[in-house]
Design an enzyme around this catalytic site. Structure first.
Site, PDB file in Angstrom:
ATOM      1  N   MET A  27       0.856  -1.186   0.000  1.00  0.00           N
ATOM      2  CA  MET A  27       0.000   0.000   0.000  1.00  0.00           C
ATOM      3  C   MET A  27       0.891   1.234   0.000  1.00  0.00           C
ATOM      4  SD  MET A  27      -3.115  -1.048   2.621  1.00  0.00           S
ATOM      5  CE  MET A  27      -2.070  -1.905   3.817  1.00  0.00           C
ATOM      6  N   ALA A  28       0.720   2.071  -1.031  1.00  0.00           N
ATOM      7  CA  ALA A  28       1.562   3.257  -1.192  1.00  0.00           C
ATOM      8  C   ALA A  28       1.467   4.164   0.020  1.00  0.00           C
ATOM      9  CB  ALA A  28       1.154   4.013  -2.451  1.00  0.00           C
ATOM     10  N   CYS A 111      -2.974  -1.803  -9.648  1.00  0.00           N
ATOM     11  CA  CYS A 111      -3.236  -0.429  -9.219  1.00  0.00           C
ATOM     12  C   CYS A 111      -4.306   0.218 -10.105  1.00  0.00           C
ATOM     13  CB  CYS A 111      -1.959   0.392  -9.287  1.00  0.00           C
ATOM     14  SG  CYS A 111      -2.178   2.104  -8.729  1.00  0.00           S
ATOM     15  N   ASN A 213      -7.603 -11.568  -2.400  1.00  0.00           N
ATOM     16  CA  ASN A 213      -7.499 -10.241  -1.807  1.00  0.00           C
ATOM     17  C   ASN A 213      -8.821  -9.500  -1.994  1.00  0.00           C
ATOM     18  OD1 ASN A 213      -5.937  -7.151  -2.806  1.00  0.00           O
ATOM     19  ND2 ASN A 213      -6.353  -7.790  -0.730  1.00  0.00           N
ATOM     20  N   GLY A 237      -5.044  -5.988   2.930  1.00  0.00           N
ATOM     21  CA  GLY A 237      -4.692  -4.597   2.706  1.00  0.00           C
ATOM     22  C   GLY A 237      -5.343  -3.689   3.722  1.00  0.00           C
ATOM     23  N   ARG A 238      -6.437  -3.046   3.326  1.00  0.00           N
ATOM     24  CA  ARG A 238      -7.040  -2.001   4.165  1.00  0.00           C
ATOM     25  C   ARG A 238      -7.488  -2.501   5.529  1.00  0.00           C
ATOM     26  NH1 ARG A 238     -11.830  -0.145   0.887  1.00  0.00           N
ATOM     27  NH2 ARG A 238     -11.754  -2.319   0.172  1.00  0.00           N
TER      28      ARG A 238
END
Length: 384
Positions: A27-28, A111, A213, A237-238
């Site tokens: 994650m950027a 992305c 994911n 991720g989040r």
């Protein structure tokens, strides 16, 4: 918090054996060394760096070279690369291998951000099937004994799905695993992930692990995804934003060793402070580290009784001493708030038309003029 558990599950990615089938999603601006170290302190698995631009790595951009560094405690080390040019990506992979920067490399084809897809990168790129296959094939060859994986989305939109074709092509190219974020680029992070697509990919790709994911907010979600789709592992991720201890719950759920915590407000405050300290160490600058932790305030304290003045203070703090003073004003005995602290966190947005190069969808092959434009995109994204 009640944890769902299953029989012990492990995951093998090339020569890498993981105690639990869990991967931290790149994650950027989030999954830098500081956050990866914090997550590791609670659980197990593979922890991937934030996205690194291949051109920036080849050019040895100063910021990029710092981003690919790992703390001595990190093992196995993992780096995700982004790029659109087969040669540049292969050159970047060779640098990582020759200079021993990582034990695992992932390629970003998922992305959905407009500045990336508008140039044909990220989730837009697998539509150009030959280019996708060329990039993956050259990267795998350049990686040698280092396992290389790909992370992708279902496609550009529901009328332009690519995940099955891309999955088979990546398998044929020799990747060690494939991860699917079960949304299209057009869906961005909205709605619900289509876990059925993960199951479809698992049936289509049979010789290597398939990872799922999307919408894993708890350990129970991870267990349910694996049971529903038969996937080999999960990419989170989040769901871990402001909740790095989720990896302890995931490890426990899959029969590994993980910390089970009592997430009182005092515990969360200590975790927040630890994150801030690690960021200061990472940036080697107290002001910058304290500025970077600001984005995490709402995630850590979601659902907890934290007054607006303290939230504002933490979101504008510029020193560890200031953070200490604000955290000391909290009721550390306040219990975990349950449902108010759970569920979705991080960006969601709404479905929208994906930004693409002109006439991108007219053909699965790439025109010479478009190829020139994409090489320019590599340069424009230089900087990590």
């Amino acid at each position: 918090m009640t944890l769902a558990t299953v029989s012990p599950r492990t995951l093998r990615i090339g020569p890498i054996d993981l105690d639990v089938p869990v991967v931290l999603a790149p994650m950027a601006g989030i999954t830098n060394t500081a956050f990866r170290r914090l997550c590791r302190e609670y659980g197990a698995g593979l922890y991937v760096s934030e996205m690194i631009t291949s051109r920036a790595l080849v050019e040895r951009n100063e910021t990029t070279m710092r981003l690919i560094r790992h703390h001595e405690s990190e093992t196995p080390r993992s780096i995700q690369l982004y790029g659109v040019d087969p040669k540049t990506i292969a050159d970047a992979v060779r640098i990582i291998v020759a200079e021993d920067h990582a034990d695992h490399i992932d390629l970003n084809f998922g992305c959905p951000v407009p500045k990336v897809t508008r140039k044909g990168g990220g989730a837009a790129l697998p539509w150009k099937s030959s280019l996708f296959a060329d990039i993956v094939t050259q990267a795998v060859k350049a990686a040698g004994d280092i396992p290389l994986t790909v992370k992708m989305r279902k496609g550009i939109d529901r009328d332009h799905l690519t995940f099955l074709d891309a999955g088979r092509a990546a398998e044929d190219a020799g990747v060690a695993a494939i991860a699917l974020h079960a949304r299209t680029a057009g869906e961005y992070y909205s709605g619900h992930a289509d876990w059925n697509a993960i199951g479809e990919l698992k049936q289509a790709v049979t010789s290597i692990p398939v990872l799922g994911n999307g919408d894993i907010w708890s350990a129970a979600d991870a267990v349910r995804m694996m049971e529903q789709t038969d996937c080999d592992g999960v990419v989170v991720g989040r769901g871990c934003l402001g909740r790095p201890w989720l990896f302890g719950e995931l490890a426990t759920a899959f029969g590994g060793e993980g910390k089970t915590v009592d997430a009182t407000l005092g515990f969360v405050a200590d975790a927040f402070k630890r994150h801030a300290e690690l960021l200061v160490e990472f940036f080697e600058d107290e002001d910058r580290g304290c500025r970077d932790i600001r984005k995490h305030v709402s995630w850590y304290f979601k659902g907890y009784p934290v007054g607006g003045d303290i939230r504002t203070g933490l979101a504008t703090s510029s020193s560890l001493a200031e953070i200490d003073e604000l955290l000391a004003r909290l009721d550390h005995s306040a219990p975990y708030p349950g449902a108010d602290a759970e569920g979705q966190r991080g960006r969601a947005g709404h479905a929208k038309r994906t930004a693409l190069p002109d006439k991108w969808l007219e053909s699965r092959e790439i025109a010479a003029s478009t190829s020139e434009m994409m090489r320019g995109a590599e340069i424009e994204n230089s900087g990590g």
